[in-house]
Design a protein around this motif. Structure first.
Motif, PDB file in Angstrom:
ATOM      1  N   LEU A 108       9.283  -3.709 -14.564  1.00  0.00           N
ATOM      2  CA  LEU A 108       9.635  -4.774 -13.688  1.00  0.00           C
ATOM      3  C   LEU A 108       8.344  -4.823 -12.635  1.00  0.00           C
ATOM      4  O   LEU A 108       8.059  -6.043 -11.957  1.00  0.00           O
ATOM      5  CB  LEU A 108      10.605  -4.421 -13.016  1.00  0.00           C
ATOM      6  N   MET A 109       7.890  -3.914 -12.105  1.00  0.00           N
ATOM      7  CA  MET A 109       6.942  -3.741 -11.175  1.00  0.00           C
ATOM      8  C   MET A 109       5.662  -4.249 -11.725  1.00  0.00           C
ATOM      9  O   MET A 109       4.875  -4.958 -10.883  1.00  0.00           O
ATOM     10  CB  MET A 109       6.742  -2.173 -10.710  1.00  0.00           C
ATOM     11  N   GLU A 110       5.302  -4.005 -12.883  1.00  0.00           N
ATOM     12  CA  GLU A 110       3.958  -4.911 -13.508  1.00  0.00           C
ATOM     13  C   GLU A 110       4.089  -5.921 -13.362  1.00  0.00           C
ATOM     14  O   GLU A 110       3.058  -6.733 -13.100  1.00  0.00           O
ATOM     15  CB  GLU A 110       3.782  -3.981 -14.782  1.00  0.00           C
ATOM     16  N   LEU A 122      10.976  -5.920  -4.185  1.00  0.00           N
ATOM     17  CA  LEU A 122       9.894  -6.475  -4.627  1.00  0.00           C
ATOM     18  C   LEU A 122       9.474  -7.861  -4.105  1.00  0.00           C
ATOM     19  O   LEU A 122       8.435  -8.023  -3.550  1.00  0.00           O
ATOM     20  CB  LEU A 122       9.828  -6.648  -6.232  1.00  0.00           C
ATOM     21  N   GLY A 123      10.596  -8.665  -3.919  1.00  0.00           N
ATOM     22  CA  GLY A 123      10.415 -10.215  -3.376  1.00  0.00           C
ATOM     23  C   GLY A 123      10.016  -9.773  -1.826  1.00  0.00           C
ATOM     24  O   GLY A 123       9.115 -10.855  -1.354  1.00  0.00           O
ATOM     25  N   ALA A 124      10.579  -8.874  -1.087  1.00  0.00           N
ATOM     26  CA  ALA A 124      10.244  -8.736   0.343  1.00  0.00           C
ATOM     27  C   ALA A 124       9.585  -7.507   0.646  1.00  0.00           C
ATOM     28  O   ALA A 124       9.511  -6.841   1.745  1.00  0.00           O
ATOM     29  CB  ALA A 124      11.669  -8.382   0.963  1.00  0.00           C
ATOM     30  N   GLY A 125       8.879  -7.067  -0.417  1.00  0.00           N
ATOM     31  CA  GLY A 125       7.969  -5.823  -0.498  1.00  0.00           C
ATOM     32  C   GLY A 125       7.167  -5.661   0.523  1.00  0.00           C
ATOM     33  O   GLY A 125       6.967  -4.651   1.389  1.00  0.00           O
ATOM     34  N   GLU A 181      -0.062   2.375  -4.412  1.00  0.00           N
ATOM     35  CA  GLU A 181       0.552   3.152  -5.398  1.00  0.00           C
ATOM     36  C   GLU A 181       1.774   3.907  -4.661  1.00  0.00           C
ATOM     37  O   GLU A 181       2.781   4.169  -5.012  1.00  0.00           O
ATOM     38  CB  GLU A 181      -0.329   4.107  -5.922  1.00  0.00           C
ATOM     39  N   PRO A 182       1.543   4.476  -3.290  1.00  0.00           N
ATOM     40  CA  PRO A 182       2.670   5.092  -2.766  1.00  0.00           C
ATOM     41  C   PRO A 182       3.766   4.431  -2.604  1.00  0.00           C
ATOM     42  O   PRO A 182       5.024   4.930  -2.772  1.00  0.00           O
ATOM     43  CB  PRO A 182       1.960   5.495  -1.224  1.00  0.00           C
ATOM     44  N   TYR A 183       3.801   3.051  -2.172  1.00  0.00           N
ATOM     45  CA  TYR A 183       5.118   2.258  -2.356  1.00  0.00           C
ATOM     46  C   TYR A 183       5.622   2.083  -3.376  1.00  0.00           C
ATOM     47  O   TYR A 183       6.817   2.040  -3.793  1.00  0.00           O
ATOM     48  CB  TYR A 183       4.709   0.625  -1.620  1.00  0.00           C
ATOM     49  N   ARG A 184       4.927   1.687  -4.829  1.00  0.00           N
ATOM     50  CA  ARG A 184       5.559   1.822  -5.934  1.00  0.00           C
ATOM     51  C   ARG A 184       6.172   3.134  -6.178  1.00  0.00           C
ATOM     52  O   ARG A 184       7.223   3.112  -7.113  1.00  0.00           O
ATOM     53  CB  ARG A 184       4.305   1.542  -6.991  1.00  0.00           C
ATOM     54  N   THR A 194      13.193   5.720  -5.640  1.00  0.00           N
ATOM     55  CA  THR A 194      14.421   5.307  -4.761  1.00  0.00           C
ATOM     56  C   THR A 194      15.494   4.702  -5.725  1.00  0.00           C
ATOM     57  O   THR A 194      16.677   4.945  -5.959  1.00  0.00           O
ATOM     58  CB  THR A 194      14.134   4.462  -3.644  1.00  0.00           C
ATOM     59  N   LEU A 195      15.012   3.748  -6.720  1.00  0.00           N
ATOM     60  CA  LEU A 195      15.878   3.170  -7.642  1.00  0.00           C
ATOM     61  C   LEU A 195      16.353   4.236  -8.663  1.00  0.00           C
ATOM     62  O   LEU A 195      17.377   4.234  -9.055  1.00  0.00           O
ATOM     63  CB  LEU A 195      15.098   2.272  -8.515  1.00  0.00           C
ATOM     64  N   LEU A 196      15.575   5.111  -8.890  1.00  0.00           N
ATOM     65  CA  LEU A 196      16.113   6.173  -9.982  1.00  0.00           C
ATOM     66  C   LEU A 196      17.267   7.108  -9.060  1.00  0.00           C
ATOM     67  O   LEU A 196      18.107   7.312  -9.809  1.00  0.00           O
ATOM     68  CB  LEU A 196      15.159   7.146 -10.328  1.00  0.00           C
TER      69      LEU A 196
END
Length: 215
Positions: free
Chosen positions: A94-96, A166-169, A183-186, A192-194
């Protein structure tokens, strides 16, 4: 030749519209802004899309098709994985997807906050349909064993938070002093999601998880 030129012009308009609508809410974006971004006279846009509403609806339809097609591929990629490994990979996919194609989730996030009534935003009637399609894909490809109501609650909550993260990242990352493209935000988002969703995912897939452990 004329048909190819027409198709290229229409593609240019759609590409420019996606960019503008990802930066400006539907009610504040204009055909003139899209024409300027596309490098064409704005009356030509009306030849292909008679109104801003029809253009925006076409964008939302395209976004929903792209996301549903990608989600189907992601489910195929993780269907045989152990739950933690598969869910982690799904988040990474999803992030990619968003890294290379940030406009869809930005458009959804930007306009979800603009009105209390979906009918006032052209094309947004397609959003509940997309969520329903994603639920169907998940059930067909992953075959979870939990109650359908719990599966729906899980998926709806997960996708709404994905749209936010992601949309309001850019906003969420800056609040935390992070670079939204860094990368820190990713890593924060993935962790957090996990943390939030993995325990519930294991619950609704418990029979499958237990079977793998026994095997």
């Amino acid at each position: 030749m004329k048909d190819r030129k027409s198709a290229r012009t229409k593609e240019t308009i759609v590409r420019a519209a996606r960019k503008i609508f990802s930066e400006h809410a539907y009610h504040t974006a204009s055909i003139r802004m899209i024409g300027k971004e596309a490098g064409i006279e704005h009356p030509l846009i009306n030849y292909y899309f008679p109104s801003k509403a029809e253009l925006f609806d076409a964008i939302i339809r395209e976004i929903c098709e792209e996301f549903a097609a990608s989600a189907g591929e992601w489910f195929d990629a993780i269907r045989e994985r152990e739950i933690t490994e598969g869910f982690t990979e799904f988040i990474e996919l999803l992030m990619e997807f968003n890294r290379h194609n940030p406009e869809p989730l930005r458009i959804l996030a930007l306009n979800l906050t603009q009105t209390k009534d979906f009918s006032l935003i052209p094309g947004y009637h397609r959003f509940p349909d997309l969520i329903s399609r994603l639920h169907t894909l998940y059930v067909e490809k992953i075959k979870p064993m939990g109650p359908d109501q719990e599966i729906r609650m899980f998926l709806h909550s997960f996708y709404f938070l994905i749209i936010s993260f992601l949309g309001a990242g850019p906003c969420i990352a800056q609040v935390q002093g992070m670079d939204p493209d860094g990368e820190p935000y990713r890593e924060w988002m993935k962790a957090t999601l996990l943390f939030i969703f993995l325990p519930r995912l294991k619950d609704i897939n418990l029979p499958r998880a237990a079977a793998r452990e026994d095997g």
